[in-house]
Design a protein around this motif. Structure first.
Motif, short mmCIF file in Angstrom:
data_model
loop_
_atom_site.label_atom_id
_atom_site.label_comp_id
_atom_site.label_asym_id
_atom_site.label_seq_id
_atom_site.Cartn_x
_atom_site.Cartn_y
_atom_site.Cartn_z
N ASP A 373 35.04 63.73 -20.88
CA ASP A 373 34.23 64.22 -19.77
C ASP A 373 33.42 63.10 -19.13
N GLN A 374 32.97 62.13 -19.91
CA GLN A 374 32.25 60.99 -19.34
C GLN A 374 33.11 60.25 -18.32
N GLU A 375 34.39 60.12 -18.60
CA GLU A 375 35.28 59.41 -17.66
C GLU A 375 35.41 60.17 -16.35
N LEU A 376 35.23 61.50 -16.38
CA LEU A 376 35.32 62.29 -15.15
C LEU A 376 34.03 62.28 -14.34
N VAL A 377 32.88 62.10 -15.01
CA VAL A 377 31.59 62.29 -14.36
C VAL A 377 30.91 60.97 -14.00
N TYR A 378 30.83 60.05 -14.93
CA TYR A 378 30.02 58.85 -14.74
C TYR A 378 30.75 57.83 -13.86
N PRO A 379 30.04 57.17 -12.97
CA PRO A 379 30.67 56.24 -12.03
C PRO A 379 31.08 54.93 -12.70
N SER A 380 31.96 54.21 -12.01
CA SER A 380 32.39 52.86 -12.42
C SER A 380 32.95 52.83 -13.84
N ASN A 381 33.61 53.93 -14.26
CA ASN A 381 34.21 54.01 -15.59
C ASN A 381 33.22 53.69 -16.71
N LEU A 382 31.99 54.03 -16.50
CA LEU A 382 30.94 53.76 -17.50
C LEU A 382 30.94 54.87 -18.54
N THR A 383 31.06 54.50 -19.82
CA THR A 383 31.08 55.47 -20.92
C THR A 383 30.18 54.97 -22.05
N PHE A 384 29.83 55.90 -22.93
CA PHE A 384 28.97 55.59 -24.07
C PHE A 384 29.61 56.14 -25.34
N SER A 385 29.49 55.38 -26.40
CA SER A 385 30.08 55.78 -27.69
C SER A 385 29.10 56.55 -28.56
N SER A 386 27.82 56.51 -28.23
CA SER A 386 26.82 57.20 -29.04
C SER A 386 25.64 57.61 -28.16
N PRO A 387 24.90 58.63 -28.56
CA PRO A 387 23.70 59.01 -27.79
C PRO A 387 22.66 57.90 -27.73
N GLU A 388 22.55 57.09 -28.77
CA GLU A 388 21.58 55.99 -28.77
C GLU A 388 21.90 54.98 -27.68
N GLU A 389 23.17 54.75 -27.47
CA GLU A 389 23.58 53.80 -26.41
C GLU A 389 23.22 54.34 -25.03
N GLN A 390 23.45 55.61 -24.79
CA GLN A 390 23.10 56.19 -23.50
C GLN A 390 21.59 56.25 -23.32
#
Length: 798
Positions: A373-390
C-alpha cells in the motif's frame, strides 16, 4: 544354520515378551503407588479438616461475647454448653484419625478403590433429630408451626461403624440450647440497646416534614422555596427539546422544534415578559431565555425531590482519571506523511502546537500501511520498513518547518488503502491503540471517515471528551460518481449517524461541509510558519523598492477532476477569447493527470503543466496571482498559504472561502464573466501587505486558540466539563447532575446498532468496505509487533 537362527529368534521373542510383561508390571505398580499416595493425602486432608473444626469451636467459645445487652445468666449456660460440646468434637476427630479406621480402610480398598466418605449422613442425622422437636412461640413474637416426625439416621461407610457417642451428645446439646434460648430475651436486649435508640432518632430527623409542605397544590419545599410540580406542557416541551437530534434525523427542522417548545412554554413566556416589565427592561424574550427557564424548572423540581441522575442507559463510567495533574490529548487522523494531503499535514501541526503549551500530553495516532500500500500512496516510491523509520521522517519534516522541537508521541494503527475511495480505511478497533491510562480527550480528524466501519469500543465511552473535525466534503465527491445522488443520500445519513454516536462536539471548517449533529463552523487550521516567513521577506523587499513578483498566475493542486480542474478548464474554454494572451502554470500530480492534460490540449488552452511540488518551493515564490476555482474543498490550504506569502488569490464565491473574504488580497467571483474581471484586476495591481493581525489570524497559534475555544476544550482542560450551572434566586443548581438526557440514550442506542451492523462481514462488503478490515492481518501484526486478533479476541460476538 537354520536351527541356530530359529533358536536365536525364539530367544529374542521370549526376551521381548518378558520385557513387555516387566514394563506392564512397573506401570501397574506405579499406578498403585500413586493411588495409595492419593489416599494418604485425602486421609490427611480429612484429619486436618477435623482439627480445623475443633479449633473453630475453641475460637467460638473464647470469643463468645454478647453484641447486645442479653442477661448474663443465659450467657453462662450457653457457654457451659459449648464447653461440654468441645470434648465431644475432639473425640470425633480422634476416632476418625485413629489407626484402626485407616487399617480397615486399607485392607478393603485395592489400588483402584476410591475414597468416598458420605459426610451428608452426619448432616442428615443432625437435621433429622433437630426437626423432631416442636419450636414453640414465646411471648407471641415468633411462631414456628413446623412439626416433623423424626427419622433415625445411621453413619455408614464401606464398613459400618454404628452410631457414635459424639453424634448423640451433639444432638442432645442442640436440643438443650434451643430450650434455654428464647427470642424474647435476645430481641429484648437488642430493643433496649443504645445503637437502636440512635437509629430511631436519626430516622425521626430524616422523616420529619416541614409544616409548610402540608399546604395546598402538592408543592414541594426546597431550601425554604416552594417549588410547584411540573405541568404537562412543560414535560412535553422538555421531551421535544431533548428529542431534537432524533427528530432531525427524521427530517424535522430545528426551527420547527423550537416553535413547538415556545408554544408549549407560553405560560412561562408570559411570566418572563411580566418580569422584564417589572424590572424596567424591554419585554424581549428569545428562544435562549425560554430554554434557560425550562432548564431551571426541570433542575429545580428534580433537586427538590432529591433525584440525582447517575448516567445514561448505555454509558460506560470507567474513564480516564486525571491523577498526575496533566490531561492527555489523543489526535487520530486518516493519513500520514509523506502523503501530502490535508489530513496528514494539519493534524501534525495541531499536535505540535497543542504540545507546545506543555499543559497537556499529546499523542498523534496515524495509519500504518504495509509495503504494497505504501507503493500506491507515498510519492517518489518512498517506503518504510518499520514504524520507527517513518516516525523519524515525520519528525524531521515537521521540525524543519516549525522551528522548535515538538514534544509529543507518535503512534500507529493498522490501515489499508482503498483504490476506489482513494483513502485509507482503518483495520480493526482504532481506539484500542490509545492506552486506557491515556484515554482522556480524543480529537478525531475526519470523524465520519474514521467511523464508517468502526467495530470496537465507543469513543465517548472510553474518552471523557471527543471532538470531531470535518475536513472533507464527501457528498460533493460522491455526487460526481455513477448513481451519485443515491449514494450521497445514504452517505449523508450514515455521516449523521456515526458523528452523533461517537462525538461530543463536531467542528466544521466551513459551511461547505454537511450539516452534522452537535456541530459548529470554525476554521481551526493555520498555515505552515515557513509561508509566513516568506510573506515577511516579500514585504521587506517591496519596502526596499525591489521587485518581489516577476511571474504571473499559477494553480497548484492534486491533479484529479474534483480538485478544481474541471471548473478551471470550463472557465478558460468559455472565455478563451476574453483572456487572450493569458498564460497559466499548473503544478500537480494525480490519477487524472493524463486525461486533464489531453483535454486542455484538445481545447487549445494556454496551460503549462508541470510536476507537483511543495508550495513553499523557491520556484513558486515569484508568482503574484494564485487562481483556485475549486468548489469541492472544505477549506483550501493552498489558498491560505498563498495569502500568507503575500500573493493575490482569485477564488470562487463559495462557503469554503468564507474565512478568506476578510483579507484584501482575496478576490472572489460569482459568475464566469466575473472570473475574467477578477483575473485581469489581479494581474494589473500589486497585492497589499498583510497587517500583523492578519498574519496572526493565519498562524497556527491563532488556529489552536480557536480550536480550544470552539471545541470547549478550555473548560475540559480546566476541569469544568460538568460545570453547566443554572442560577435561581442567587443559588446555583447543577443541571448536568439532575437532568437525565434522552438524547444520550438515543446516541447510545445508535452506537450499539452501528456496532452490531459493522460486525457482519457481509454487510461491510455490501457498503464498500475493504475485505478483511474488521481486524488487522498478519502483515500488520508483523510490522507493528501485535498479537494476532484471534489471540486478543478469542471469542467474537459478531
Amino acid at each position: 544354520m537354520d536351527n541356530e537362527n530359529q533358536t536365536t529368534a525364539a530367544a529374542a521373542s521370549n526376551s521381548s515378551a518378558f520385557s513387555f510383561i516387566s514394563k506392564g508390571w512397573r506401570e501397574v505398580r506405579d499406578s498403585a503407588d500413586a493411588d495409595l499416595q492419593l489416599m494418604k493425602h485425602r486421609a490427611n486432608s480429612f484429619k486436618n479438616l477435623a482439627a480445623s473444626f475443633d479449633r473453630e469451636i475453641e475460637n467460638l467459645i473464647h470469643s463468645a461475647a454478647p453484641t447486645f445487652s442479653v442477661p448474663a445468666i443465659r450467657q453462662s449456660s450457653e457457654i457451659d454448653f459449648m464447653k461440654k460440646l468441645q470434648p465431644k468434637i475432639s473425640e470425633f476427630r480422634r476416632v476418625y484419625s485413629a489407626p484402626e479406621i485407616s487399617r480397615k480402610v486399607m485392607e478393603k480398598w485395592g489400588p483402584r478403590a476410591k475414597l468416598g466418605i458420605d459426610l451428608s449422613s452426619i448432616r442428615n442425622a443432625i437435621v433429622a433429630e433437630v426437626d423432631e422437636t416442636e419450636e414453640e412461640d414465646i411471648d407471641g413474637m415468633i411462631e414456628f408451626n413446623k412439626i416433623r416426625k423424626g427419622r433415625r439416621a445411621r453413619f455408614r461407610e464401606e464398613g459400618q461403624f454404628g452410631d457414635w457417642e459424639p453424634i448423640r451428645a451433639l444432638k442432645t446439646r442442640l436440643r438443650e440450647f434451643e430450650k434455654k434460648n428464647s427470642s424474647v430475651e435476645i430481641f429484648g436486649g437488642f430493643k433496649n440497646s443504645e445503637f437502636v435508640e440512635k437509629v430511631k432518632s436519626s430516622w425521626k430527623a430524616i422523616l420529619k416534614e416541614p409544616q409548610e409542605s402540608k399546604g395546598n397544590n402538592h408543592s414541594v419545599h426546597y431550601q425554604g422555596v416552594e417549588v410547584p410540580p411540573l405541568d404537562v406542557p412543560e414535560l412535553l416541551a422538555y421531551l421535544v427539546r431533548q428529542s431534537g437530534p432524533f427528530l432531525d434525523q427524521l427530517g424535522v427542522r430545528r426551527d420547527l422544534c423550537d416553535k413547538i417548545v415556545e408554544n408549549l412554554c407560553s405560560k412561562r413566556k408570559n411570566e418572563l415578559v411580566l418580569r422584564s416589565l417589572a424590572a424596567g427592561e424591554p419585554p424581549i424574550v428569545n428562544h435562549d431565555k425560554i430554554n434557560d427557564e425550562l432548564d431551571l424548572r426541570i433542575a429545580s423540581v428534580l433537586q427538590s425531590t432529591g433525584h440525582c441522575y447517575e448516567g445514561g442507559f448505555w454509558t460506560d463510567f470507567v474513564k480516564h482519571d486525571v491523577s498526575d495533574g496533566k490531561r492527555h490529548v489523543a489526535i487520530v487522523t486518516t493519513a500520514s506523511l509523506p502523503w501530502m494531503t490535508g489530513t496528514a499535514v494539519n493534524p501534525l501541526f495541531r499536535a505540535a502546537y497543542l504540545a507546545k503549551s506543555a499543559k497537556q500530553k499529546v499523542t498523534l495516532l496515524v495509519p500504518w500501511l504495509c509495503r504494497s500500500d505504501q507503493e500506491l500512496v507515498y510519492p517518489s516510491n518512498l517506503t518504510f520498513s518499520s514504524p520507527e523509520e517513518q516516525e523519524h521522517y515525520i519528525r524531521n519534516w515537521l521540525e524543519e518547518r516549525i522551528g522548535f522541537k515538538a514534544d509529543f508521541k507518535i503512534s500507529f494503527y493498522p490501515g489499508k488503502f482503498s483504490k476506489e475511495r482513494r483513502s485509507i480505511i482503518p483495520a480493526g478497533d482504532t481506539s484500542k491503540f490509545i492506552p486506557s491510562k491515556d484515554a482522556d480527550i480524543a480529537i478525531l480528524e475526519e470523524p465520519e471517515h474514521l467511523n464508517w466501519y468502526h467495530h470496537g469500543k465507543r469513543w465517548t465511552d472510553k474518552f471523557n471528551h471527543v471532538v470531531g473535525i470535518v475536513h472533507t466534503n464527501y457528498l460533493e465527491y460522491i455526487k460526481r460518481e455513477k448513481n451519485g445522488a443515491l449514494q450521497a443520500f445514504f452517505v449523508k445519513h450514515i455521516n449523521n449517524w456515526v458523528t452523533r454516536a461517537y462525538c461530543h462536539k463536531v467542528l466544521r471548517l466551513s459551511a461547505a461541509t454537511q450539516d452534522l449533529p452537535k456541530s459548529v463552523i470554525c476554521n481551526v487550521h493555520g498555515v505552515n510558519p515557513k509561508f509566513l516567513k516568506i510573506g515577511e521577506k516579500v514585504a521587506e523587499e517591496r519596502e526596499l523598492g525591489q521587485q518581489a513578483f516577476s511571474k504571473g498566475a499559477y494553480f497548484l493542486g492534486k491533479m484529479v477532476w474534483a480538485k478544481g480542474y474541471k471548473e478551471l478548464i470550463d472557465l478558460l474554454a468559455k472565455h478563451k477569447n476574453d483572456l487572450d494572451g493569458f498564460k497559466l502554470d499548473v503544478y500537480g500530480n494525480g490519477e487524472d493527470a493524463h486525461e486533464v492534460q489531453n483535454t486542455a490540449k484538445r481545447l487549445e488552452l494556454n496551460l503549462n503543466f508541470m510536476k507537483g511540488r511543495d508550495h513553499a518551493d523557491d520556484s513558486l515564490h515569484r508568482y503574484k496571482v494564485f487562481i483556485n476555482p475549486s468548489v469541492s474543498d472544505v477549506l483550501c490550504t493552498a489558498t491560505a498559504e498563498a495569502l500568507a506569502m503575500g500573493k493575490i488569490v482569485v477564488c470562487a464565491d463559495h462557503p469554503s472561502n468564507e474565512f478568506f473574504r476578510s483579507f484584501p488580497n482575496c478576490l472572489t467571483y460569482k459568475t464566469s464573466e466575473d472570473f475574467v474581471a477578477k483575473v485581469k484586476e489581479a494581474l494589473a495591481n500589486d497585492p497589499q501587505p498583510l497587517t500583523p493581525e492578519q498574519r496572526y489570524n493565519l498562524s497556527w497559534e491563532a488556529a489552536t486558540q480557536r480550536f480550544i475555544k470552539y471545541s470547549e476544550l478550555d473548560r475540559v482542560l480546566n476541569n469544568e466539563h460538568n460545570a453547566a450551572k443554572l442560577r435561581s434566586n442567587g443559588k446555583i443548581i447543577a443541571k448536568s447532575v439532575s437532568m437525565p438526557s434522552l438524547s444520550e440514550m438515543v446516541d447510545g442506542g445508535l452506537a450499539f446498532a452501528h456496532y452490531c451492523l459493522t460486525g457482519n462481514e457481509f454487510l461491510r462488503l455490501c457498503t464498500g468496505a475493504i475485505p478483511g478490515t474488521r481486524d488487522y492481518d498478519k502483515q500488520h501484526c508483523k510490522d507493528l509487533r501485535l498479537l494476532p486478533p484471534m489471540v486478543e479476541n478469542p471469542i467474537y460476538g459478531w
